[in-house]
Design a protein around this motif. Structure first.
Motif, short mmCIF file in Angstrom:
data_model
loop_
_atom_site.label_atom_id
_atom_site.label_comp_id
_atom_site.label_asym_id
_atom_site.label_seq_id
_atom_site.Cartn_x
_atom_site.Cartn_y
_atom_site.Cartn_z
N GLN A 177 1.48 -1.65 0.28
CA GLN A 177 0.26 -0.29 -0.60
C GLN A 177 1.14 1.33 0.71
O GLN A 177 0.68 2.01 -0.56
CB GLN A 177 -0.54 0.26 0.86
CG GLN A 177 -2.40 -0.40 1.33
CD GLN A 177 -2.67 0.33 -0.76
OE1 GLN A 177 -2.76 1.03 -0.86
NE2 GLN A 177 -3.16 -1.16 -1.01
N GLU A 178 1.80 1.06 -0.10
CA GLU A 178 3.28 2.72 0.82
C GLU A 178 3.11 2.85 -0.26
O GLU A 178 3.30 4.28 -0.56
CB GLU A 178 4.56 2.32 1.74
CG GLU A 178 3.44 1.44 3.02
CD GLU A 178 4.52 0.72 3.82
OE1 GLU A 178 5.84 1.06 3.61
OE2 GLU A 178 4.40 0.13 4.68
N LYS A 179 3.68 2.01 -1.39
CA LYS A 179 4.38 2.00 -2.85
C LYS A 179 3.65 2.20 -3.60
O LYS A 179 3.57 3.20 -4.58
CB LYS A 179 5.33 0.72 -3.32
CG LYS A 179 6.37 0.52 -2.43
CD LYS A 179 7.47 0.05 -2.84
CE LYS A 179 8.74 -0.65 -1.21
NZ LYS A 179 9.00 -1.60 -1.13
N VAL A 180 2.29 2.10 -3.85
CA VAL A 180 1.28 2.06 -4.74
C VAL A 180 1.19 3.78 -4.59
O VAL A 180 0.47 4.13 -3.53
CB VAL A 180 -0.24 1.93 -4.64
CG1 VAL A 180 -0.95 2.31 -5.17
CG2 VAL A 180 -0.43 -0.06 -4.82
N GLY A 181 0.78 4.14 -5.76
CA GLY A 181 1.05 6.13 -6.42
C GLY A 181 2.07 6.33 -6.43
O GLY A 181 1.71 7.69 -6.56
N GLY A 182 2.83 6.20 -5.69
CA GLY A 182 4.12 6.71 -6.37
C GLY A 182 4.53 6.83 -7.03
O GLY A 182 4.12 6.34 -8.17
N GLN A 183 5.61 7.87 -7.36
CA GLN A 183 6.30 7.97 -8.87
C GLN A 183 7.01 7.90 -9.14
O GLN A 183 8.34 7.65 -8.44
CB GLN A 183 5.77 10.13 -8.97
CG GLN A 183 5.73 10.53 -10.17
CD GLN A 183 4.59 10.55 -11.64
OE1 GLN A 183 3.38 10.78 -10.26
NE2 GLN A 183 4.44 10.96 -12.09
N ILE A 184 7.24 6.76 -10.58
CA ILE A 184 8.64 6.90 -10.96
C ILE A 184 9.40 7.06 -12.36
O ILE A 184 8.18 6.50 -12.62
CB ILE A 184 8.82 5.54 -10.47
CG1 ILE A 184 8.81 4.35 -9.30
CG2 ILE A 184 10.67 4.31 -10.78
CD1 ILE A 184 8.96 2.86 -9.13
N GLY A 185 9.61 8.31 -12.23
CA GLY A 185 9.92 8.24 -13.33
C GLY A 185 8.82 9.47 -13.69
O GLY A 185 7.85 10.14 -13.14
N ASN A 186 7.86 8.57 -15.17
CA ASN A 186 6.14 8.94 -15.90
C ASN A 186 5.41 8.24 -15.16
O ASN A 186 4.20 8.21 -15.47
CB ASN A 186 5.91 9.91 -16.40
CG ASN A 186 7.11 8.95 -17.64
OD1 ASN A 186 7.13 7.83 -17.75
ND2 ASN A 186 7.05 9.40 -19.60
N LEU A 187 5.44 7.15 -14.37
CA LEU A 187 4.68 5.99 -14.12
C LEU A 187 4.31 6.00 -13.24
O LEU A 187 4.79 6.60 -11.96
CB LEU A 187 5.07 4.59 -14.80
CG LEU A 187 5.31 4.53 -15.85
CD1 LEU A 187 6.69 3.73 -15.99
CD2 LEU A 187 4.86 4.34 -16.76
N VAL A 188 3.41 5.65 -13.11
CA VAL A 188 2.63 5.76 -11.41
C VAL A 188 2.41 3.91 -10.71
O VAL A 188 1.80 3.43 -11.02
CB VAL A 188 1.61 6.43 -11.18
CG1 VAL A 188 0.33 6.45 -9.68
CG2 VAL A 188 1.67 7.89 -11.39
N VAL A 189 2.58 4.29 -9.93
CA VAL A 189 2.77 2.06 -9.78
C VAL A 189 1.60 2.33 -9.11
O VAL A 189 0.76 2.66 -8.11
CB VAL A 189 3.83 2.28 -7.76
CG1 VAL A 189 4.14 1.44 -7.35
CG2 VAL A 189 5.25 2.85 -8.03
N GLN A 190 0.58 1.70 -9.40
CA GLN A 190 -0.50 0.63 -9.51
C GLN A 190 -0.44 -0.52 -8.35
O GLN A 190 0.31 -1.67 -7.88
CB GLN A 190 -0.45 0.62 -11.00
CG GLN A 190 -0.71 1.84 -11.93
CD GLN A 190 -1.74 0.97 -13.19
OE1 GLN A 190 -2.48 0.48 -13.53
NE2 GLN A 190 0.24 1.31 -14.25
N PRO A 191 -1.77 -0.82 -7.84
CA PRO A 191 -2.03 -1.89 -7.07
C PRO A 191 -2.14 -3.26 -8.10
O PRO A 191 -2.83 -3.52 -9.01
CB PRO A 191 -2.79 -1.60 -6.38
CG PRO A 191 -3.95 -0.32 -7.32
CD PRO A 191 -2.97 0.23 -7.75
N MET A 192 -1.42 -4.56 -7.54
CA MET A 192 -1.86 -5.62 -8.07
C MET A 192 -3.22 -5.90 -8.60
O MET A 192 -3.50 -6.22 -9.61
CB MET A 192 -1.35 -6.52 -7.28
CG MET A 192 0.14 -6.48 -6.70
SD MET A 192 1.03 -6.59 -7.75
CE MET A 192 1.38 -8.41 -8.26
#
Lengths: 220, 220
Positions: B127-142
DNA sequence: CGCCATTTGTGATACAGTACACAAATGGGG
DNA sequence: CCCCATTTGTGTACTGTATCACAAATGGCG
């Protein structure tokens, strides 16, 4: 190997391809051991790995007799023997060059220690990165390389710098006495024959895989 | 291979080991091309790579005749042909599972795009990582995995999660239709035979190298 | 225009790696 | 105590891979 490899191994008593499989056996046997399994057989291990049992037995036979007929192999014992053969019944210091994203990931990885390796030094040529902290290591300037290696007797190094810089870094590493290099840069290094190199390049794996896929890619 | 590989390739017209070398040829030829070289020979390429010229010629001969006797190969043309053979004359979408240090490094890496790949989605179970930004991508939930793959028709995935979670992630990926997996977790996955898997595990390379080194490690 | 150095593509050959198959142990069960 | 299922270690057969070696092009040069 996927990824690739290349080096100069002359004491060809045991084929290099056999040596290459031992770490995989060890990795799996360690998992078996940690999950409480006491004995295993070449058949069980082979099924698990997708390798024929005969191959496993023959590979091991190059180094001695580790099993018991009718029973199989004592997992803990075989682990120990493999660790001894691969010389990972201790911890090797590893030197890391490159403190970018990849360098960070490697330096922070906790899976090295209990498999025989420890990153003991991180180096980068960029003034901005030098002095930065990664885990409990401080990024050092490239000038420190020589002193560091003579203090640590580091034989193994990781190259995690951009492709353009990799050959120069490799030359430097050789000069200070490094014997084995794991190169993450997507190039083939030119090195003296007494130095071992192996490569990790995910794109090589992808391209190997796409050959077998039916084309369904974004139009370029 | 280094690292390891395993999969199920039946259309064995061309040996898999030959396919495995093509990406290396391509990588080097692209470097040649970018440095302004117009033609090369199997000998030149072979010396550069530490491979015999005959091997290179025979490998290429499985796919056609790309050279000219007396002259050698047109670098740009051979690049194009290899890209076509490997199906990287376009960009494949790649799905990444795991947004830890390694996931970050992979998602930020700029070397995929011009070699035929683009990470188009990053997933993590935390949950903590979901929503975070990496470059121009957003971490999504499984949970989003299924929808995402059907929208993107993603055939390739990277597993960059801890070993304990990798098999479950792999199962999920198979379920949503992924065909090829590059696994960074230090385990051997159990998968249906129609799925390709390749592995990247630096420790496997280290242990391969230490076999040939004379022991000079930190006392454990 | 003809010769020669160069280089490809490929059949033949040599080599290396894998799989087979079985004798020799081993231990559990009746 | 003997039998049988199991499993190792290994000599041998086989398969796959790499190397060799050469005919056939090619292009530059005299």
């Amino acid at each position: 190997m996927t990824t690739q490899k290349s080096s100069a191994h002359d004491k060809a008593a045991v084929p290099d391809i056999v040596i290459g499989r031992l770490p995989i056996y060890l990795r799996t046997l360690t998992i078996f051991r940690n999950s409480g399994k006491d004995v295993t057989s070449s058949q069980e291990l082979g099924e698990y790995l997708g390798i024929s049992s005969a191959q496993i037995r023959k590979d091991l036979s190059h180094f001695g007799e580790f099993g018991k007929q009718g029973t199989g192999y004592n997992v803990a014992y075989l682990c120990k023997q493999l660790e001894k053969i691969l010389k990972v019944d201790c911890v090797w210091p590893v030197l890391l060059v490159g403190a970018g994203h990849l360098g960070h990931a490697l330096a922070s990885y906790e899976g090295f220690e209990n498999r025989g390796f420890r990153i003991t030094g991180v180096f980068d040529s960029s003034q901005e990165k030098v002095g930065g902290q990664i885990g409990n290591l401080v990024v050092q300037p490239m000038d420190e390389l020589n002193d560091f290696v003579s203090r640590q007797r580091c034989q193994i190094a990781i190259i995690a710098v951009p492709a353009e810089a990799a050959q120069n870094v490799a030359n430097l590493l050789i000069k200070v006495g490094v014997k084995s290099i794991l190169c993450y840069a997507p190039i083939t290094l030119t090195l003296p024959p007494h130095v071992q190199v192996e490569y990790i390049d995910p794109v090589i794996h992808f391209q190997h895989m796409t050959f077998y896929l039916s084309k369904g890619c974004i139009d370029s």
